[in-house]
Scaffold this motif. Structure first.
Motif, PDB file in Angstrom:
ATOM      1  N   THR A  80       2.359   2.859  -3.997  1.00  0.00           N
ATOM      2  CA  THR A  80       1.171   3.460  -4.585  1.00  0.00           C
ATOM      3  C   THR A  80       0.883   2.676  -5.853  1.00  0.00           C
ATOM      4  O   THR A  80       1.733   2.583  -6.743  1.00  0.00           O
ATOM      5  CB  THR A  80       1.398   4.948  -4.917  1.00  0.00           C
ATOM      6  OG1 THR A  80       1.768   5.625  -3.715  1.00  0.00           O
ATOM      7  CG2 THR A  80       0.137   5.577  -5.486  1.00  0.00           C
ATOM      8  N   ASN A 125       7.610   3.354 -11.373  1.00  0.00           N
ATOM      9  CA  ASN A 125       8.353   4.624 -11.338  1.00  0.00           C
ATOM     10  C   ASN A 125       8.608   5.166 -12.745  1.00  0.00           C
ATOM     11  O   ASN A 125       9.725   5.529 -13.104  1.00  0.00           O
ATOM     12  CB  ASN A 125       9.650   4.473 -10.549  1.00  0.00           C
ATOM     13  CG  ASN A 125       9.402   4.042  -9.128  1.00  0.00           C
ATOM     14  OD1 ASN A 125       8.390   4.390  -8.530  1.00  0.00           O
ATOM     15  ND2 ASN A 125      10.300   3.248  -8.583  1.00  0.00           N
ATOM     16  N   GLU A 185       5.975   3.819  -7.146  1.00  0.00           N
ATOM     17  CA  GLU A 185       4.681   4.140  -7.730  1.00  0.00           C
ATOM     18  C   GLU A 185       4.483   3.247  -8.938  1.00  0.00           C
ATOM     19  O   GLU A 185       5.307   3.237  -9.847  1.00  0.00           O
ATOM     20  CB  GLU A 185       4.611   5.610  -8.118  1.00  0.00           C
ATOM     21  CG  GLU A 185       4.671   6.516  -6.911  1.00  0.00           C
ATOM     22  CD  GLU A 185       4.445   7.975  -7.245  1.00  0.00           C
ATOM     23  OE1 GLU A 185       3.962   8.278  -8.361  1.00  0.00           O
ATOM     24  OE2 GLU A 185       4.752   8.808  -6.383  1.00  0.00           O
ATOM     25  N   GLU A 236       1.754   1.678 -11.951  1.00  0.00           N
ATOM     26  CA  GLU A 236       0.511   1.762 -12.717  1.00  0.00           C
ATOM     27  C   GLU A 236       0.344   0.403 -13.370  1.00  0.00           C
ATOM     28  O   GLU A 236       1.277  -0.119 -14.011  1.00  0.00           O
ATOM     29  CB  GLU A 236       0.577   2.851 -13.783  1.00  0.00           C
ATOM     30  CG  GLU A 236       0.589   4.256 -13.238  1.00  0.00           C
ATOM     31  CD  GLU A 236      -0.716   4.652 -12.551  1.00  0.00           C
ATOM     32  OE1 GLU A 236      -1.799   4.226 -13.005  1.00  0.00           O
ATOM     33  OE2 GLU A 236      -0.650   5.395 -11.564  1.00  0.00           O
TER      34      GLU A 236
END
Length: 70
Positions: A8, A41, A60, A62
């Protein structure tokens, strides 16, 4: 051949061929590594570790781009 890695990235699903690192992800997206920060994470990944930080299915990430201005 290994299965693709499912991640993600900024809230969106993304698949990459395995094995892959943070640097591989940025290259696949076409981002300039000098202008972004990466969190994996919930932990910031130092730029110097991007080539050796492996990605795993379920990670995950970003990615934040720096924008100049005044």
């Amino acid at each position: 051949m290994q299965s693709p890695i499912t991640l993600t990235v900024n809230g969106e699903a993304k698949a990459l061929p395995a094995p892959a690192s943070v640097a591989d992800l940025l290259a696949s997206i076409g981002l300039d590594g000098r202008k972004v920060a990466v969190e994996r994470n919930l932990e910031i990944v130092p730029r110097s570790l991007w080539p050796v930080t492996p990605l795993e299915s379920g990670d995950e990430l970003e990615i934040v781009a720096f924008i100049g201005g005044g």
